[in-house]
Design a protein around this motif. Sequence first.
Motif, PDB file in Angstrom:
ATOM      1  N   ARG A  57      46.159   8.381  -2.170  1.00 14.30           N
ATOM      2  CA  ARG A  57      46.576   9.746  -1.838  1.00 14.30           C
ATOM      3  C   ARG A  57      46.510  10.658  -3.074  1.00 14.30           C
ATOM      4  O   ARG A  57      46.088  11.819  -2.996  1.00 14.30           O
ATOM      5  CB  ARG A  57      47.984   9.747  -1.255  1.00 14.30           C
ATOM      6  CG  ARG A  57      48.053   9.137   0.147  1.00 14.30           C
ATOM      7  CD  ARG A  57      49.467   9.026   0.673  1.00 14.30           C
ATOM      8  NE  ARG A  57      49.435   8.605   2.072  1.00 14.30           N
ATOM      9  CZ  ARG A  57      49.368   9.457   3.100  1.00 14.30           C
ATOM     10  NH1 ARG A  57      49.354  10.758   2.865  1.00 14.30           N
ATOM     11  NH2 ARG A  57      49.329   9.004   4.332  1.00 14.30           N
ATOM     12  N   HIS A  86      43.422  19.561   8.901  1.00 15.65           N
ATOM     13  CA  HIS A  86      44.570  18.922   8.257  1.00 15.65           C
ATOM     14  C   HIS A  86      45.875  19.255   8.983  1.00 15.65           C
ATOM     15  O   HIS A  86      46.774  18.398   9.114  1.00 15.65           O
ATOM     16  CB  HIS A  86      44.662  19.354   6.788  1.00 15.65           C
ATOM     17  CG  HIS A  86      45.648  18.571   5.975  1.00 15.65           C
ATOM     18  ND1 HIS A  86      46.970  18.951   5.825  1.00 15.65           N
ATOM     19  CD2 HIS A  86      45.505  17.405   5.274  1.00 15.65           C
ATOM     20  CE1 HIS A  86      47.597  18.072   5.070  1.00 15.65           C
ATOM     21  NE2 HIS A  86      46.721  17.113   4.704  1.00 15.65           N
ATOM     22  N   ASN A 108      51.573  13.578   8.552  1.00 14.49           N
ATOM     23  CA  ASN A 108      51.720  12.967   7.245  1.00 14.49           C
ATOM     24  C   ASN A 108      52.766  11.854   7.267  1.00 14.49           C
ATOM     25  O   ASN A 108      53.346  11.548   8.318  1.00 14.49           O
ATOM     26  CB  ASN A 108      52.034  14.020   6.184  1.00 14.49           C
ATOM     27  CG  ASN A 108      53.339  14.744   6.457  1.00 14.49           C
ATOM     28  OD1 ASN A 108      54.268  14.184   7.058  1.00 14.49           O
ATOM     29  ND2 ASN A 108      53.424  15.990   6.016  1.00 14.49           N
ATOM     30  N   SER A 126      51.603  14.077  -2.367  1.00 11.73           N
ATOM     31  CA  SER A 126      50.737  13.008  -1.874  1.00 11.73           C
ATOM     32  C   SER A 126      51.194  12.501  -0.505  1.00 11.73           C
ATOM     33  O   SER A 126      50.363  12.166   0.354  1.00 11.73           O
ATOM     34  CB  SER A 126      50.705  11.848  -2.887  1.00 11.73           C
ATOM     35  OG  SER A 126      51.998  11.306  -3.054  1.00 11.73           O
ATOM     36  N   LYS A 127      52.499  12.462  -0.262  1.00  9.61           N
ATOM     37  CA  LYS A 127      53.008  11.977   1.027  1.00  9.61           C
ATOM     38  C   LYS A 127      52.737  12.958   2.158  1.00  9.61           C
ATOM     39  O   LYS A 127      52.803  12.591   3.334  1.00  9.61           O
ATOM     40  CB  LYS A 127      54.503  11.698   0.936  1.00  9.61           C
ATOM     41  CG  LYS A 127      54.851  10.496   0.068  1.00  9.61           C
ATOM     42  CD  LYS A 127      56.335  10.200   0.113  1.00  9.61           C
ATOM     43  CE  LYS A 127      56.667   8.960  -0.716  1.00  9.61           C
ATOM     44  NZ  LYS A 127      58.113   8.626  -0.643  1.00  9.61           N
ATOM     45  N   GLN A 128      52.440  14.205   1.809  1.00  7.10           N
ATOM     46  CA  GLN A 128      52.216  15.216   2.844  1.00  7.10           C
ATOM     47  C   GLN A 128      50.758  15.312   3.278  1.00  7.10           C
ATOM     48  O   GLN A 128      50.418  16.162   4.090  1.00  7.10           O
ATOM     49  CB  GLN A 128      52.704  16.581   2.354  1.00  7.10           C
ATOM     50  CG  GLN A 128      54.221  16.663   2.217  1.00  7.10           C
ATOM     51  CD  GLN A 128      54.671  17.993   1.646  1.00  7.10           C
ATOM     52  OE1 GLN A 128      54.157  18.458   0.646  1.00  7.10           O
ATOM     53  NE2 GLN A 128      55.623  18.622   2.321  1.00  7.10           N
ATOM     54  N   ILE A 129      49.899  14.494   2.709  1.00  6.86           N
ATOM     55  CA  ILE A 129      48.508  14.479   3.168  1.00  6.86           C
ATOM     56  C   ILE A 129      48.479  13.902   4.575  1.00  6.86           C
ATOM     57  O   ILE A 129      48.920  12.766   4.813  1.00  6.86           O
ATOM     58  CB  ILE A 129      47.634  13.644   2.223  1.00  6.86           C
ATOM     59  CG1 ILE A 129      47.618  14.268   0.829  1.00  6.86           C
ATOM     60  CG2 ILE A 129      46.214  13.530   2.763  1.00  6.86           C
ATOM     61  CD1 ILE A 129      46.860  13.454  -0.197  1.00  6.86           C
ATOM     62  N   ALA A 130      47.957  14.669   5.521  1.00  5.84           N
ATOM     63  CA  ALA A 130      47.987  14.288   6.935  1.00  5.84           C
ATOM     64  C   ALA A 130      46.802  13.388   7.258  1.00  5.84           C
ATOM     65  O   ALA A 130      45.783  13.828   7.804  1.00  5.84           O
ATOM     66  CB  ALA A 130      47.987  15.527   7.823  1.00  5.84           C
TER      67      ALA A 130
END
Length: 552
Positions: A141, A363, A368, A399-403
Amino acid sequence: MRSTFMGLETAKRALFTQQSALHTTGHNIANANTPGFTRQRVNFGTTTPFAPAAMNRPQIPGQMGTGVEANSIQRVRDSFLDIQYRQETNKLGFWDAKSSAISEMENIINEPTTNGLGAVMGEFWQSLQDLSVYPENDGARNVVLERGQSVVDTFHYLNDSLNQINDNIGNEISVSLDSVNSLLEQIASVNSQIGDVEPHGNIPNDLYDRRDNLVDELAGYIDIKVTTTKSEGDPADEAEGLYNISLVGGNGKEEILIAKDNYYQLGFSNGSGNLSTTTPDEVGQISIFSSAGKEIPSKKMDIANENGELLFSQGKLRGLIESYGYSYQDTNGDPQLKGTYPEMLDNLDRLAYTFSQTFNAVHEKGINLEGEKNIKFFGDLEDDYKDASKLISMGDISSKQIAASTTENANDEVNAGDGKNAVNLSNIQNWLMNGDEVKLEGFDGTVTFDPNDPGSDTDYSLIGNASMNSFYEGVIGKLGVQGLQANRLAGNSEILQQSVNEKRMSVSSVSLDEEMTNMIQFQHAYNAAARNITMVDEMLDKIINGMGLVGR
């Protein structure tokens, strides 16, 4: 009855004439390495014979020659080759400017290499494919975020660098206009000096050389037409007269720039009718000003017509303007901007806008690691795509919000192991932006991406019926063809100019071997004339001092 001293006069004229030829030969030798010097020659002519036709002419068998004189000292030059040379210099000036500008652009775009935008975007797409395999991996990510930032930085770099080079081209236009105006003033000044000399029957060969050198230099900047006007007074037949120079437009229209010792200037209007050579942001017109720097409204010249076809004169200035960018009004009266650099910047803006907006739209449909939707990956852009390559930015995203996911389970918990939206995001590069709906993989039910969604504020048709990859490849391909053409024609123009110049030099330049031959020839003629004087002197001495002595 002919004079007793006629032989002395004939020999004396021969001495003076051969001496003039030797002086001219010495002048040629002295200037053998002077740039732009044209070799000179003495035009010999017989003097008026004795006796002239008249009622009281003496009864002699026929007319007797009275010797030689130097009628004039003339440059050895072919005006037809001058015209050819200036035409080729004009073409070379244009293609050199174009080639240089495109070469600078190619250095910045730097394609195809591992450091260009294409490679950086390719690494970004690859990072998304890697993420689709390991959607829970924080390292994967972070790689996506870093490579997304690399894409943004590359767009910024290209935009800033191209604008900087374009500003430099604008400065070069200003410098070129100053040079053109300086040349026009100098040519008019030399014209004035020639106009002071020719009416007295003299031939100012060195001034002719200086003027032709200035005209040759001017021809590199603009397309010119040179005509001559006879000087006032009583100029010699060999006198070349005063130059009148006209600016020839791309449509064949001519504007007078020099009329005898009067000259005009080229530049941009500063709004108050005064001359300015500072290049505006968009070049739409070039005006003609008086020598005092006052605009002549009737002589404004549009750079292009309503179809964007250039009307300005061929040459270096036109090549710079075509690279820098020029404005015009189309058939509907709407302002348009065209040119090598503006078009490249516009294409980058279209790509950056389409890339970021399309990526955000897909996106936002994904999920996410925190179970969120509608998260933008890139920052918001204005509705208009202009300056998108300058304004594109990363969104406020971790990085955790990348869908990367597309599905949820019955308990509304995120299925973190689903990386199908990362696949959708990586496939964006090959989508044709032709208005067709695109089926997104991995979603329950039918989820599509519609470029023509009437509820969307984004214009997805900016790159036409092409994918982002093919659009950028087309832009780079066009740049490569333009660069190849400019380099080829610049090379061809240089070869043709050199060929014409060699022909011109074969006629006009100084050959030391030829001058030495002439010097020996004139020297022998001078010695023979001197020996003739000695012979006549002996004859006269015999007549004057030796006759009438018989019987003493």
